[in-house]
Design a protein around this motif. Sequence first.
Motif, PDB file in Angstrom:
ATOM      1  N   ASP B 547      20.739   1.437  43.337  1.00 19.75           N
ATOM      2  CA  ASP B 547      19.972   2.366  44.150  1.00 19.75           C
ATOM      3  C   ASP B 547      19.864   3.685  43.383  1.00 19.75           C
ATOM      4  N   VAL B 548      18.836   4.450  43.655  1.00 21.89           N
ATOM      5  CA  VAL B 548      18.578   5.671  42.896  1.00 21.89           C
ATOM      6  C   VAL B 548      19.753   6.644  42.962  1.00 21.89           C
ATOM      7  N   THR B 549      20.396   6.715  44.134  1.00 24.67           N
ATOM      8  CA  THR B 549      21.459   7.709  44.312  1.00 24.67           C
ATOM      9  C   THR B 549      22.668   7.422  43.428  1.00 24.67           C
ATOM     10  N   GLU B 550      22.814   6.159  42.998  1.00 29.56           N
ATOM     11  CA  GLU B 550      23.945   5.819  42.132  1.00 29.56           C
ATOM     12  C   GLU B 550      23.814   6.426  40.746  1.00 29.56           C
ATOM     13  N   LEU B 551      22.567   6.812  40.384  1.00 26.95           N
ATOM     14  CA  LEU B 551      22.332   7.347  39.049  1.00 26.95           C
ATOM     15  C   LEU B 551      23.232   8.531  38.757  1.00 26.95           C
ATOM     16  N   ALA B 552      23.397   9.396  39.784  1.00 26.32           N
ATOM     17  CA  ALA B 552      24.154  10.625  39.579  1.00 26.32           C
ATOM     18  C   ALA B 552      25.547  10.346  39.046  1.00 26.32           C
ATOM     19  N   SER B 553      26.169   9.285  39.551  1.00 21.39           N
ATOM     20  CA  SER B 553      27.543   9.039  39.136  1.00 21.39           C
ATOM     21  C   SER B 553      27.640   8.221  37.850  1.00 21.39           C
ATOM     22  N   ARG B 554      26.616   7.430  37.549  1.00 16.17           N
ATOM     23  CA  ARG B 554      26.788   6.505  36.431  1.00 16.17           C
ATOM     24  C   ARG B 554      25.953   6.786  35.198  1.00 16.17           C
ATOM     25  N   LEU B 555      24.921   7.612  35.363  1.00 14.85           N
ATOM     26  CA  LEU B 555      23.994   7.791  34.248  1.00 14.85           C
ATOM     27  C   LEU B 555      24.630   8.494  33.054  1.00 14.85           C
ATOM     28  N   ARG B 556      25.437   9.538  33.339  1.00 16.94           N
ATOM     29  CA  ARG B 556      25.910  10.359  32.248  1.00 16.94           C
ATOM     30  C   ARG B 556      26.735   9.565  31.241  1.00 16.94           C
ATOM     31  N   GLY B 557      27.658   8.753  31.780  1.00 21.01           N
ATOM     32  CA  GLY B 557      28.496   7.948  30.895  1.00 21.01           C
ATOM     33  C   GLY B 557      27.663   7.038  30.025  1.00 21.01           C
ATOM     34  N   ALA B 558      26.670   6.396  30.643  1.00 19.60           N
ATOM     35  CA  ALA B 558      25.825   5.451  29.903  1.00 19.60           C
ATOM     36  C   ALA B 558      25.018   6.169  28.836  1.00 19.60           C
ATOM     37  N   VAL B 559      24.470   7.355  29.186  1.00 21.14           N
ATOM     38  CA  VAL B 559      23.681   8.093  28.206  1.00 21.14           C
ATOM     39  C   VAL B 559      24.559   8.531  27.047  1.00 21.14           C
ATOM     40  N   GLU B 560      25.768   9.029  27.366  1.00 23.86           N
ATOM     41  CA  GLU B 560      26.667   9.470  26.293  1.00 23.86           C
ATOM     42  C   GLU B 560      26.987   8.327  25.347  1.00 23.86           C
ATOM     43  N   LYS B 561      27.189   7.133  25.940  1.00 21.39           N
ATOM     44  CA  LYS B 561      27.509   5.963  25.120  1.00 21.39           C
ATOM     45  C   LYS B 561      26.332   5.633  24.198  1.00 21.39           C
ATOM     46  N   ALA B 562      25.122   5.671  24.769  1.00 19.28           N
ATOM     47  CA  ALA B 562      23.938   5.329  23.983  1.00 19.28           C
ATOM     48  C   ALA B 562      23.708   6.359  22.877  1.00 19.28           C
ATOM     49  N   VAL B 563      23.901   7.651  23.206  1.00 23.42           N
ATOM     50  CA  VAL B 563      23.687   8.697  22.208  1.00 23.42           C
ATOM     51  C   VAL B 563      24.716   8.558  21.080  1.00 23.42           C
ATOM     52  N   ALA B 564      25.956   8.268  21.466  1.00 23.26           N
ATOM     53  CA  ALA B 564      26.994   8.101  20.450  1.00 23.26           C
ATOM     54  C   ALA B 564      26.678   6.919  19.553  1.00 23.26           C
ATOM     55  N   ALA B 565      26.231   5.809  20.157  1.00 24.40           N
ATOM     56  CA  ALA B 565      25.895   4.620  19.373  1.00 24.40           C
ATOM     57  C   ALA B 565      24.762   4.940  18.406  1.00 24.40           C
ATOM     58  N   ALA B 566      23.759   5.671  18.895  1.00 19.07           N
ATOM     59  CA  ALA B 566      22.618   5.981  18.042  1.00 19.07           C
ATOM     60  C   ALA B 566      23.038   6.843  16.867  1.00 19.07           C
ATOM     61  N   SER B 567      23.900   7.848  17.132  1.00 14.78           N
ATOM     62  CA  SER B 567      24.270   8.714  16.009  1.00 14.78           C
ATOM     63  C   SER B 567      25.146   7.968  15.012  1.00 14.78           C
ATOM     64  N   ARG B 568      25.934   6.986  15.538  1.00 21.26           N
ATOM     65  CA  ARG B 568      26.762   6.188  14.624  1.00 21.26           C
ATOM     66  C   ARG B 568      25.866   5.343  13.726  1.00 21.26           C
ATOM     67  N   ILE B 569      24.897   4.641  14.351  1.00 19.60           N
ATOM     68  CA  ILE B 569      24.007   3.771  13.573  1.00 19.60           C
ATOM     69  C   ILE B 569      23.196   4.594  12.582  1.00 19.60           C
ATOM     70  N   ARG B 570      22.802   5.786  13.025  1.00 23.27           N
ATOM     71  CA  ARG B 570      22.008   6.620  12.150  1.00 23.27           C
ATOM     72  C   ARG B 570      22.802   7.019  10.911  1.00 23.27           C
ATOM     73  N   ARG B 571      24.069   7.380  11.156  1.00 22.61           N
ATOM     74  CA  ARG B 571      24.909   7.763  10.007  1.00 22.61           C
ATOM     75  C   ARG B 571      25.022   6.620   9.019  1.00 22.61           C
ATOM     76  N   VAL B 572      25.249   5.400   9.580  1.00 20.43           N
ATOM     77  CA  VAL B 572      25.389   4.226   8.719  1.00 20.43           C
ATOM     78  C   VAL B 572      24.107   3.996   7.932  1.00 20.43           C
ATOM     79  N   SER B 573      22.961   4.064   8.628  1.00 19.48           N
ATOM     80  CA  SER B 573      21.713   3.752   7.940  1.00 19.48           C
ATOM     81  C   SER B 573      21.373   4.832   6.925  1.00 19.48           C
ATOM     82  N   GLU B 574      21.752   6.093   7.223  1.00 20.90           N
ATOM     83  CA  GLU B 574      21.469   7.153   6.261  1.00 20.90           C
ATOM     84  C   GLU B 574      22.309   7.005   5.000  1.00 20.90           C
ATOM     85  N   SER B 575      23.593   6.663   5.219  1.00 24.13           N
ATOM     86  CA  SER B 575      24.438   6.484   4.034  1.00 24.13           C
ATOM     87  C   SER B 575      23.974   5.271   3.252  1.00 24.13           C
ATOM     88  N   GLY B 576      23.475   4.234   3.984  1.00 21.43           N
ATOM     89  CA  GLY B 576      22.923   3.055   3.317  1.00 21.43           C
ATOM     90  C   GLY B 576      21.743   3.438   2.446  1.00 21.43           C
TER      91      GLY B 576
END
Lengths: 271, 580
Positions: B547-576
């Motif tokens: 439900d939309v109201t659940e976003l408030a409690s769960r979105l931040r963690g998921a976004v942080e995880k995705a952003v962290a994953a992206a910056s990790r992959i980016r670092r790897v691909s840049e060093s590659g």
Amino acid sequence: MQVAFSADNAPADEAPYYLPSGNEVEVFTAAYRQHLPLMLKGPTGCGKTRFVEHMAARLGRSLITVACHEDITAADLVGRYLLQGGDTVWVDGPLTRAVRSGAICYLDEVVEARADTTVVIHPLADHRRELILERRAEQLTAHPYFMLVLSYNPGYQSVLKDLKQSTRQRMVGIELGYPPAEREHQILVREGGVSEAQATDLIKLAQAIRQLDASLLPEVCSTRTLVSTAHLIQAGLSPRVAATAAMLQPLCDDAVVQQGLREVVETYLPA
Amino acid sequence: MIHDTGAHHPLRLLAAAVVGRPVSISYLLDPAAAAWTDGDRIYLPGALPAGECARALLVQCALLAGGAMRVVGLRTLVGSIELRQRFLVLEVERCCGLIESRLPRSFLDALSIYATGASSESAEMSLQIAGQRKRLPAPPTWFGTVKPWRIMRQNLQGSQRKLNEQKLSQLESRISAIEDDAPDDDEDALKRNPFWKLFSSPLGKDGLFSRFMQEIFDMQSSPDKASADSGAEGSSEMVSGRAGRQMRDIANALRSSMQLTIPSALMAAEGGAHRYPEWDCEKQAYRTDWTCVEEVTAGAETPVFDVATLASGVDRPLQRTLARLCLGFRRHSGQRQGEDLVLDPLVRLAVDLRSGHSGDERIYSSSLRTRRDLGVLILLDTSSSTLESTGSDRVFDRQAQAAWRLCRSFDLLGDRVAMYGFHSWGRTLVRFQHLKTFDEPLGAAVPARMGKLSVAGYTRCGAAIRHASNLLNTHAGTPYKLMLLVSDGFPYDDQYEGQHASEDTRKALEEAAADGVACLCLSIGSDADRARLLQAYGNTHFLAVGDVTELASRLRGAVEKAVAAASRIRRVSESGRRVA
């Protein structure tokens, strides 16, 4: 020291050319007579500054222009003590000069200034018409001919950069847009000095480009860029080259969009 | 086969400028073909020289802007070339008159010799005048042509689906079988035949013709007993004589225009139209320039949902949870404490103190974590599957609600936000419906556009992710980039399903991450198969909420995880890249 650009224009003998598209001249005049501050809204290059210059000349007042920016402070507007040798000397800011002399003070792009700066105009902009010089413990009552004019472009500033409601509510507003086709045509012929046919071509091109939506172009070509194009044509450039230089290049940097726009220019203007 | 002109002259912007909304262009491979429009897309012969091509395009643009192809009663034009040409001359004059102010002078001059003097005021009136005896000039070739059948087909349900060679030959064989059965050519009998109504009644979505076409689209690859017993056979029994011949004309018309066009974007880079590769998991290689993504204006005629249901207030809990995401350092002057002294206020303080005032002590500057450094692109799935309802409301309503809340919250926080609706019909028709670009302020126009979203078609996620990540990289201009895909289910499209679709989506996500774009697929209250979604998006890129109201409690963690994953992959691909 950050000093805002300010120019004091003595009343001109002849009013700069401005062709009204609506009732803006009447509203401006009425606001001036009734001592009400004015807010001009409109996209870039639609003639806000030219309109103020025109009105100042028409009303016979001198014009003091301040181009606002992020670092402008209240002292930049009001004035400050400066060190001269071993002494401290008070120097009036542009706003204070206008208040004393009864000029029109024009704050250009006022949203660029921080909200706490613009608060100094509050007592000036309501029934009190007073400017408080805190440092000098002085309360200036505005000259009867003093007028405050603000301008801003509501389009590109973000939500964080907006006029405070308390500032807005003190103003009379005029919204300016690009003039309708036939007026813009007159402006091009008069101001740009191109032939009727060339003006028609340029107007049609502008009308077409203004149909493009925001997903492709954040801003469209303004009356100012049309006039610049006309000036370049006057200087001997071909219409296509002039339009590419004065209209397309300032519009966007995306090479693909530029290529598409060039195609539009080539369809509308002769080589 | 294709003339160079097409490759070097992107005309999409010209068309958008003249029509007043984004228009897709396809090039016809047949050099002798005439330009035409189906009321949505413009078809141009690829082999015209540049000047002539622009002229042909302007005519078709005017027809689109003037709504010439929306006329009721277009069917009367079927079968008569003369009538079609008369209609075309009248409509070109009328439609060009409507947008005269933005048509080039040279074009209007060229047009003036074909003036009819009929002063038609609407497409209906043009149809009427075309049927009268009035003398009209013959249209030049650059006026193109009108293809009434194609336009009528365009308006049918499922019309965007492609009719392939095999299905067409089945249709032809059926029609010829009908003709053999019905030698009777009696006009009266024909008029009495219920099938005739198909041609004489306005076509509705539930019309007989519509159902008949539906059957053709849905025909099995090898006709068996089941399909022979289906409605197609039933309706074809009614076809006889001339009607049968007319059906064969349709088949020919369809055949002549089939598979012979290519979207302009696949030929040259164009503003608003883009091409992307697709990952082929069997060959383990990219198919270059395989998909074509176009940006269009949301312009459905009947609103798909009630805009008033969009939440108007500020969603404080959601805003609070998003407020601390991805902040950057920003120098603040005017601080009471900090690392550096600022000269201006320092001088001012000195002056104030000397002149006997207390002065302002905010003379330091310091770096504080306050800058909003996030660019967000919200992609709203507008495929037809979202119209299914689970419980009280449709999945689409919930998704639109969520997208709107997210868009508002990020915008109020000062992040750069863009929002698009996307759907697709096969690889050449992936569409981004523009709701808000990064540079536009969030205003009443955005919900108005959301109300006009057209919800149909399928979900080609790979192409959508690639285009969204491209948009983020070129227009967001922020160090952190986030793509939120609000979707109900797994990727599915024409020749895009199963493992191929999952692998391509996964590959597109990897590419996006390598460019520093964090992706998160949000599934809101949809009962789609979780295991399959996880397979396509992976754990870090997927969040399902009820439900939309659940976003408030769960979105931040998921976004942080995705952003962290992206910056990790980016670092790897840049060093590659550096190693390479």
